[in-house]
Design an enzyme around this catalytic site. Structure first.
Site, PDB file in Angstrom:
ATOM      1  N   HIS A  74     -81.550  29.150   4.366  1.00 28.25           N
ATOM      2  CA  HIS A  74     -80.673  28.119   3.801  1.00 28.25           C
ATOM      3  C   HIS A  74     -80.878  27.906   2.306  1.00 28.25           C
ATOM      4  O   HIS A  74     -80.146  27.159   1.680  1.00 28.25           O
ATOM      5  CB  HIS A  74     -80.845  26.792   4.533  1.00 28.25           C
TER       6      HIS A  74
HETATM    7  C1  UD1 Z   1     -82.375  20.137   2.474  1.00 26.49           C
HETATM    8  C2  UD1 Z   1     -83.625  20.092   1.619  1.00 26.49           C
HETATM    9  C3  UD1 Z   1     -84.549  21.242   1.986  1.00 26.49           C
HETATM   10  C4  UD1 Z   1     -84.840  21.237   3.465  1.00 26.49           C
HETATM   11  C5  UD1 Z   1     -83.511  21.292   4.220  1.00 26.49           C
HETATM   12  C6  UD1 Z   1     -83.761  21.263   5.711  1.00 26.49           C
HETATM   13  C7  UD1 Z   1     -83.237  19.139  -0.581  1.00 26.49           C
HETATM   14  C8  UD1 Z   1     -83.141  19.432  -2.027  1.00 26.49           C
HETATM   15  N1  UD1 Z   1     -83.314  20.207   0.221  1.00 26.49           N
HETATM   16  O1  UD1 Z   1     -81.630  21.260   2.069  1.00 26.49           O
HETATM   17  O2  UD1 Z   1     -85.764  21.082   1.292  1.00 26.49           O
HETATM   18  O3  UD1 Z   1     -85.636  22.350   3.825  1.00 26.49           O
HETATM   19  O4  UD1 Z   1     -82.727  20.171   3.837  1.00 26.49           O
HETATM   20  O5  UD1 Z   1     -82.612  21.458   6.457  1.00 26.49           O
HETATM   21  O6  UD1 Z   1     -83.239  17.988  -0.198  1.00 26.49           O
HETATM   22  N2  UD1 Z   1     -74.682  19.383   5.769  1.00 26.49           N
HETATM   23  C9  UD1 Z   1     -73.915  19.254   6.920  1.00 26.49           C
HETATM   24  N3  UD1 Z   1     -74.407  18.462   7.919  1.00 26.49           N
HETATM   25  C10 UD1 Z   1     -75.570  17.787   7.793  1.00 26.49           C
HETATM   26  C11 UD1 Z   1     -76.310  17.941   6.628  1.00 26.49           C
HETATM   27  C12 UD1 Z   1     -75.876  18.755   5.630  1.00 26.49           C
HETATM   28  O7  UD1 Z   1     -72.856  19.819   7.049  1.00 26.49           O
HETATM   29  O8  UD1 Z   1     -75.948  17.059   8.703  1.00 26.49           O
HETATM   30  C13 UD1 Z   1     -74.222  20.235   4.687  1.00 26.49           C
HETATM   31  C14 UD1 Z   1     -73.969  19.475   3.420  1.00 26.49           C
HETATM   32  O9  UD1 Z   1     -72.678  19.039   3.396  1.00 26.49           O
HETATM   33  C15 UD1 Z   1     -74.245  20.500   2.353  1.00 26.49           C
HETATM   34  C16 UD1 Z   1     -75.249  21.417   2.971  1.00 26.49           C
HETATM   35  O10 UD1 Z   1     -75.244  21.148   4.365  1.00 26.49           O
HETATM   36  O11 UD1 Z   1     -73.096  21.214   2.061  1.00 26.49           O
HETATM   37  C17 UD1 Z   1     -76.601  21.278   2.385  1.00 26.49           C
HETATM   38  O12 UD1 Z   1     -77.189  20.021   2.690  1.00 26.49           O
HETATM   39  P1  UD1 Z   1     -78.212  19.300   1.673  1.00 26.49           P
HETATM   40  O13 UD1 Z   1     -78.644  18.039   2.259  1.00 26.49           O
HETATM   41  O14 UD1 Z   1     -77.596  19.265   0.340  1.00 26.49           O
HETATM   42  O15 UD1 Z   1     -79.454  20.219   1.474  1.00 26.49           O
HETATM   43  P2  UD1 Z   1     -80.089  21.341   2.397  1.00 26.49           P
HETATM   44  O16 UD1 Z   1     -79.627  22.660   1.915  1.00 26.49           O
HETATM   45  O17 UD1 Z   1     -79.883  20.975   3.844  1.00 26.49           O
END
Ligand code: UD1
Length: 364
Positions: free
Chosen positions: A209
């Site tokens: 990811h």
């Molecule tokens: C985050 C953490 C990372 C951790 C990871 C675990 C930061 C900087 N990074 O990264 O350290 O290892 O979580 O999973 O905080 N999204 C969904 N549904 C959800 C959550 C997220 O669709 O329930 C999507 C968001 O819209 C976004 C993407 O996933 O487009 C990334 O989510 P984000 O919270 O920005 O960071 P992660 O890449 O998950």
């Protein structure tokens, strides 16, 4: 007396579960304070959030800041504004943050703006790679943390070298390991496993990811092809994180042996890890769990903030070099992989140590 405990993402839920469980064990001894659980809403859907609360028996959050998706800056600002409102109405005596995600750093800064002390669970670890937002989050959070609950001597030494005093550092072990050990007997075989005629010890679990690995489409395709090729036809179960799944939509055809599935709940995911031939990942937390389950782990990164998973555990850094992947998988397929030794204090009691220390620190 209210102590805030902050959680926003999947790995946070796993960590706070251990702390809240220990609190419920020691609560009888009249601690004189209680937790207010604040969910920032950084992860929000059933797969990424709700299922963790249900499976790990975490109480419903007292408050949800509901920040949702966005750029890092948007998430940071929404979390800070949301938590600021909470603290304006009802200040706490301590803010506990865990791990290294956006929610961790944003809430630590906000608490300090209210002169509320901050305790950082998993403080002190460093990868040295500032191209990852998590490293920035670690550095900023630790620069304003009052009390550090650490997972390793390496973390303790890092903190001392940054001028942190000994009496601020508490080496307690690993809350993620606490949760793993408590739940190991409850792991669940996912329904699709038999439906797809998969076999134990004859598949690889893949998770990716990190923006570095999944955001550049050409690189991402090359990486997936290299992994699929190195696996020599062995099925690769790939529970795709939402960020990853979104990017996969533009890829027309995945290699045949990659089985794409939704993000798995905790108990199903760790069942898959426990019975896998190997794990290929870019997650730090999963490399810790693979070490505890003694499953070979190849990390698609050039560095780690968790060196003990390589020095004592089953983890090896392979970057995104196809040759390194192939060579390491060959050793795994020949059953010649190193066996894990359990890192110091990764014994399932980190949560209890944290609560006992807080009992002293918060005593009137
Ligand atoms: C985050 C953490 C990372 C951790 C990871 C675990 C930061 C900087 N990074 O990264 O350290 O290892 O979580 O999973 O905080 N999204 C969904 N549904 C959800 C959550 C997220 O669709 O329930 C999507 C968001 O819209 C976004 C993407 O996933 O487009 C990334 O989510 P984000 O919270 O920005 O960071 P992660 O890449 O998950």
């Amino acid at each position: 007396m209210i102590v805030d405990i902050i959680a926003g993402t999947r790995p946070n839920f796993v960590k706070i579960s251990a702390i809240l469980r220990a609190f419920s064990v020691l609560q009888q001894s009249n601690l004189g304070w209680s937790f207010r659980l604040i969910h920032t809403g950084q992860h929000y859907d059933n797969n990424m959030s709700d299922s963790f609360f249900v499976q790990l028996g975490i109480q419903d959050p007292d408050l949800n800041l509901e920040v949702g998706s966005g750029t890092v800056a948007e998430q940071i600002s929404k979390i800070m504004i949301g938590y600021e409102k909470v603290l304006s109405n009802s200040p706490s005596i301590l803010c506990i943050v865990v791990g290294d995600v956006t929610s961790t750093m944003a809430c630590a800064i906000t608490a300090k703006n209210f002169n509320i002390p901050v305790a950082h669970v998993e403080g002190g670890i460093r990868s040295g790679d500032q191209s990852m937002p998590e490293e920035i989050n670690r550095i900023v959070t630790d620069s304003i943390t009052d009390w550090f609950f650490t997972t390793s001597e390496t973390a303790n030494n890092n903190l001392k070298s940054f001028g942190i005093k000994n009496d601020q550092i508490f080496f307690v072990g690993n809350t993620m390991v606490d949760t793993l050990l408590v739940n190991i007997k409850n792991f669940i075989q996912p329904a699709f496993f038999n439906e797809m005629s998969l076999q134990k010890d004859n598949y690889i679990v893949l998770t990716l990811h990190r923006p570095n690995n999944v955001d550049g489409l050409d690189n991402f395709i090359l990486l997936l092809e290299a992994i699929a090729h190195s696996a020599k036809g062995m099925p690769i179960i790939f529970p795709a994180h939402p960020r990853t799944a979104k990017n996969l939509e533009s890829i027309k055809r995945l290699p045949n042996n990659i089985i794409l599935i939704n993000p798995q709940p905790y108990l199903e995911f760790n069942w898959l890890v426990k019975h896998a031939k190997a794990v290929i990942t870019d997650s730090g937390g999963i490399s810790e769990e693979a070490t505890m389950l003694n499953i070979p782990c190849l990390t698609i990164r050039d560095n780690t903030e968790r060196p003990e998973t390589v020095e004592l555990g089953t983890n090896e850094l392979v970057g995104s070099n196809p040759e390194a992947l192939e060579q390491n998988l060959k050793i795994i397929f020949q059953s010649q992989w190193k066996k894990a030794t359990v890192p110091e204090l990764w014994d399932g009691n980190a949560g209890l140590r944290i609560i006992k220390i807080l009992q002293k620190l918060l005593a009137p």
